[in-house]
Design a protein around this motif. Sequence first.
Motif, PDB file in Angstrom:
ATOM      1  N   LEU A 167       0.826  -1.178   0.163  1.00 27.71           N
ATOM      2  CA  LEU A 167      -0.098  -0.127  -0.054  1.00 27.71           C
ATOM      3  C   LEU A 167       0.833   1.333  -0.113  1.00 27.71           C
ATOM      4  O   LEU A 167       1.917   1.240   0.736  1.00 27.71           O
ATOM      5  CB  LEU A 167      -1.020   0.048   1.165  1.00 27.71           C
ATOM      6  N   VAL A 168       0.315   2.397  -0.534  1.00 27.29           N
ATOM      7  CA  VAL A 168       1.064   3.665  -0.504  1.00 27.29           C
ATOM      8  C   VAL A 168       0.161   4.424   0.196  1.00 27.29           C
ATOM      9  O   VAL A 168      -1.043   4.770  -0.248  1.00 27.29           O
ATOM     10  CB  VAL A 168       1.384   4.178  -1.747  1.00 27.29           C
ATOM     11  N   MET A 169       0.597   5.186   1.188  1.00 28.44           N
ATOM     12  CA  MET A 169      -0.488   5.998   1.948  1.00 28.44           C
ATOM     13  C   MET A 169       0.112   7.454   1.992  1.00 28.44           C
ATOM     14  O   MET A 169       1.168   7.690   1.825  1.00 28.44           O
ATOM     15  CB  MET A 169      -0.455   5.655   3.485  1.00 28.44           C
ATOM     16  N   MET A 170      -0.793   8.463   2.066  1.00 33.37           N
ATOM     17  CA  MET A 170      -0.250   9.843   2.255  1.00 33.37           C
ATOM     18  C   MET A 170      -0.660  10.407   3.487  1.00 33.37           C
ATOM     19  O   MET A 170      -1.746  10.158   4.014  1.00 33.37           O
ATOM     20  CB  MET A 170      -1.037  10.791   1.087  1.00 33.37           C
ATOM     21  N   ILE A 171       0.229  10.654   4.330  1.00 30.89           N
ATOM     22  CA  ILE A 171       0.149  11.002   5.759  1.00 30.89           C
ATOM     23  C   ILE A 171       0.349  12.549   6.274  1.00 30.89           C
ATOM     24  O   ILE A 171       1.594  12.927   5.658  1.00 30.89           O
ATOM     25  CB  ILE A 171       0.897  10.224   6.562  1.00 30.89           C
ATOM     26  N   TRP A 172      -0.626  13.088   6.543  1.00 30.12           N
ATOM     27  CA  TRP A 172      -0.397  14.503   6.785  1.00 30.12           C
ATOM     28  C   TRP A 172       0.193  14.710   8.224  1.00 30.12           C
ATOM     29  O   TRP A 172      -0.290  14.058   9.191  1.00 30.12           O
ATOM     30  CB  TRP A 172      -1.833  15.382   6.847  1.00 30.12           C
ATOM     31  N   PHE A 228       6.465   4.348  -7.342  1.00 26.38           N
ATOM     32  CA  PHE A 228       5.255   5.175  -7.212  1.00 26.38           C
ATOM     33  C   PHE A 228       5.556   6.405  -6.333  1.00 26.38           C
ATOM     34  O   PHE A 228       5.332   7.391  -6.774  1.00 26.38           O
ATOM     35  CB  PHE A 228       4.097   4.445  -6.860  1.00 26.38           C
ATOM     36  N   CYS A 229       6.148   6.118  -5.077  1.00 28.61           N
ATOM     37  CA  CYS A 229       6.450   7.238  -4.243  1.00 28.61           C
ATOM     38  C   CYS A 229       7.439   8.194  -4.937  1.00 28.61           C
ATOM     39  O   CYS A 229       7.245   9.548  -4.622  1.00 28.61           O
ATOM     40  CB  CYS A 229       6.940   6.649  -2.816  1.00 28.61           C
ATOM     41  N   GLU A 230       8.345   7.640  -5.426  1.00 30.85           N
ATOM     42  CA  GLU A 230       9.473   8.373  -6.003  1.00 30.85           C
ATOM     43  C   GLU A 230       8.975   9.017  -7.008  1.00 30.85           C
ATOM     44  O   GLU A 230       9.366  10.366  -7.051  1.00 30.85           O
ATOM     45  CB  GLU A 230      10.697   7.413  -6.477  1.00 30.85           C
ATOM     46  N   SER A 266       3.841  19.608   4.384  1.00 35.12           N
ATOM     47  CA  SER A 266       2.576  19.165   5.184  1.00 35.12           C
ATOM     48  C   SER A 266       2.224  17.759   5.333  1.00 35.12           C
ATOM     49  O   SER A 266       1.588  16.906   5.976  1.00 35.12           O
ATOM     50  CB  SER A 266       1.319  19.650   4.610  1.00 35.12           C
ATOM     51  N   TRP A 267       2.769  17.022   4.107  1.00 41.18           N
ATOM     52  CA  TRP A 267       2.506  15.444   4.037  1.00 41.18           C
ATOM     53  C   TRP A 267       3.739  14.913   3.501  1.00 41.18           C
ATOM     54  O   TRP A 267       4.825  15.188   2.913  1.00 41.18           O
ATOM     55  CB  TRP A 267       1.263  15.168   3.177  1.00 41.18           C
ATOM     56  N   PHE A 268       3.830  13.449   3.641  1.00 44.31           N
ATOM     57  CA  PHE A 268       4.817  12.371   3.141  1.00 44.31           C
ATOM     58  C   PHE A 268       4.012  11.289   2.850  1.00 44.31           C
ATOM     59  O   PHE A 268       2.999  10.964   3.073  1.00 44.31           O
ATOM     60  CB  PHE A 268       5.870  12.084   4.241  1.00 44.31           C
ATOM     61  N   TYR A 269       4.745  10.620   1.876  1.00 44.30           N
ATOM     62  CA  TYR A 269       4.418   9.335   1.543  1.00 44.30           C
ATOM     63  C   TYR A 269       4.838   7.902   2.133  1.00 44.30           C
ATOM     64  O   TYR A 269       6.097   8.169   2.503  1.00 44.30           O
ATOM     65  CB  TYR A 269       4.459   8.913  -0.152  1.00 44.30           C
ATOM     66  N   LEU A 270       4.091   7.166   2.394  1.00 44.86           N
ATOM     67  CA  LEU A 270       4.541   5.796   3.444  1.00 44.86           C
ATOM     68  C   LEU A 270       4.271   4.617   2.224  1.00 44.86           C
ATOM     69  O   LEU A 270       3.142   4.396   2.199  1.00 44.86           O
ATOM     70  CB  LEU A 270       3.934   5.791   4.573  1.00 44.86           C
ATOM     71  N   ALA A 271       5.272   3.781   1.847  1.00 41.91           N
ATOM     72  CA  ALA A 271       4.987   2.624   1.048  1.00 41.91           C
ATOM     73  C   ALA A 271       5.011   1.343   2.353  1.00 41.91           C
ATOM     74  O   ALA A 271       6.152   1.334   3.053  1.00 41.91           O
ATOM     75  CB  ALA A 271       6.086   2.321   0.072  1.00 41.91           C
ATOM     76  N   VAL A 272       4.175   0.575   2.289  1.00 46.70           N
ATOM     77  CA  VAL A 272       3.949  -0.479   3.270  1.00 46.70           C
ATOM     78  C   VAL A 272       3.714  -1.681   2.740  1.00 46.70           C
ATOM     79  O   VAL A 272       2.831  -1.744   1.983  1.00 46.70           O
ATOM     80  CB  VAL A 272       2.941  -0.063   4.291  1.00 46.70           C
ATOM     81  N   CYS A 273       4.571  -2.776   3.069  1.00 41.28           N
ATOM     82  CA  CYS A 273       4.274  -4.009   2.682  1.00 41.28           C
ATOM     83  C   CYS A 273       4.344  -5.146   3.944  1.00 41.28           C
ATOM     84  O   CYS A 273       5.426  -5.282   4.608  1.00 41.28           O
ATOM     85  CB  CYS A 273       5.572  -4.556   1.926  1.00 41.28           C
ATOM     86  N   GLU A 274       3.054  -5.588   4.052  1.00 41.51           N
ATOM     87  CA  GLU A 274       3.006  -6.472   5.561  1.00 41.51           C
ATOM     88  C   GLU A 274       3.717  -7.689   5.042  1.00 41.51           C
ATOM     89  O   GLU A 274       4.455  -8.265   6.176  1.00 41.51           O
ATOM     90  CB  GLU A 274       1.496  -6.576   5.790  1.00 41.51           C
ATOM     91  N   SER A 275       3.532  -8.418   4.126  1.00 39.60           N
ATOM     92  CA  SER A 275       4.226  -9.735   3.765  1.00 39.60           C
ATOM     93  C   SER A 275       5.653  -9.607   4.105  1.00 39.60           C
ATOM     94  O   SER A 275       6.411 -10.566   4.431  1.00 39.60           O
ATOM     95  CB  SER A 275       3.764 -10.327   2.754  1.00 39.60           C
ATOM     96  N   GLN A 331       8.666   2.121   4.204  1.00 41.77           N
ATOM     97  CA  GLN A 331       9.602   3.020   3.793  1.00 41.77           C
ATOM     98  C   GLN A 331       8.786   4.456   3.790  1.00 41.77           C
ATOM     99  O   GLN A 331       7.870   4.560   2.808  1.00 41.77           O
ATOM    100  CB  GLN A 331      10.387   2.795   2.483  1.00 41.77           C
ATOM    101  N   ALA A 332       9.237   5.757   4.153  1.00 43.32           N
ATOM    102  CA  ALA A 332       8.676   6.775   4.047  1.00 43.32           C
ATOM    103  C   ALA A 332       9.427   7.596   2.859  1.00 43.32           C
ATOM    104  O   ALA A 332      10.580   7.485   2.882  1.00 43.32           O
ATOM    105  CB  ALA A 332       8.733   7.721   5.444  1.00 43.32           C
ATOM    106  N   TYR A 333       8.716   8.554   2.281  1.00 45.00           N
ATOM    107  CA  TYR A 333       9.242   9.410   1.467  1.00 45.00           C
ATOM    108  C   TYR A 333       8.569  10.980   1.414  1.00 45.00           C
ATOM    109  O   TYR A 333       7.604  11.106   1.510  1.00 45.00           O
ATOM    110  CB  TYR A 333       8.779   8.974  -0.294  1.00 45.00           C
ATOM    111  N   ARG A 334       9.722  11.702   1.387  1.00 40.79           N
ATOM    112  CA  ARG A 334       9.344  13.185   1.588  1.00 40.79           C
ATOM    113  C   ARG A 334       9.997  14.106   0.750  1.00 40.79           C
ATOM    114  O   ARG A 334      11.409  13.515   0.534  1.00 40.79           O
ATOM    115  CB  ARG A 334       9.195  13.804   2.860  1.00 40.79           C
ATOM    116  N   ASN A 335       9.666  15.163   0.346  1.00 38.16           N
ATOM    117  CA  ASN A 335      10.633  15.932  -0.506  1.00 38.16           C
ATOM    118  C   ASN A 335      11.605  17.125   0.366  1.00 38.16           C
ATOM    119  O   ASN A 335      11.465  17.783   1.116  1.00 38.16           O
ATOM    120  CB  ASN A 335       9.755  17.044  -1.360  1.00 38.16           C
ATOM    121  N   LEU A 336      12.960  16.275   0.279  1.00 36.35           N
ATOM    122  CA  LEU A 336      13.967  16.999   0.935  1.00 36.35           C
ATOM    123  C   LEU A 336      14.558  18.239   0.306  1.00 36.35           C
ATOM    124  O   LEU A 336      15.048  19.248   0.902  1.00 36.35           O
ATOM    125  CB  LEU A 336      15.170  16.146   1.193  1.00 36.35           C
TER     126      LEU A 336
END
Length: 77
Positions: free
Chosen positions: A9-14, A35-37, A53-62, A67-72
Amino acid sequence: MKNFTNGALVMMIWRFDGSSEIVAKFQYMRDAKMFCEAKIADDAQRGANKDGSWFYLAVCESECEAQAYRNLEDEAA
């Protein structure tokens, strides 16, 4: 939310309140990372999210991976 054991999953987190939104689902974690990149590059090109204000989080449960992604670039300026 049910357990998501297959795929990623890819989530956008505020940052201001911790709320989130699922923006994409993928079969493989590598696709979620790409996708996050791409989203970070698109945000930078459009000038969006300059205040971080937000960042993206890619999550793989299995694979037990996240991994979090934000614009540096904007934060460095």
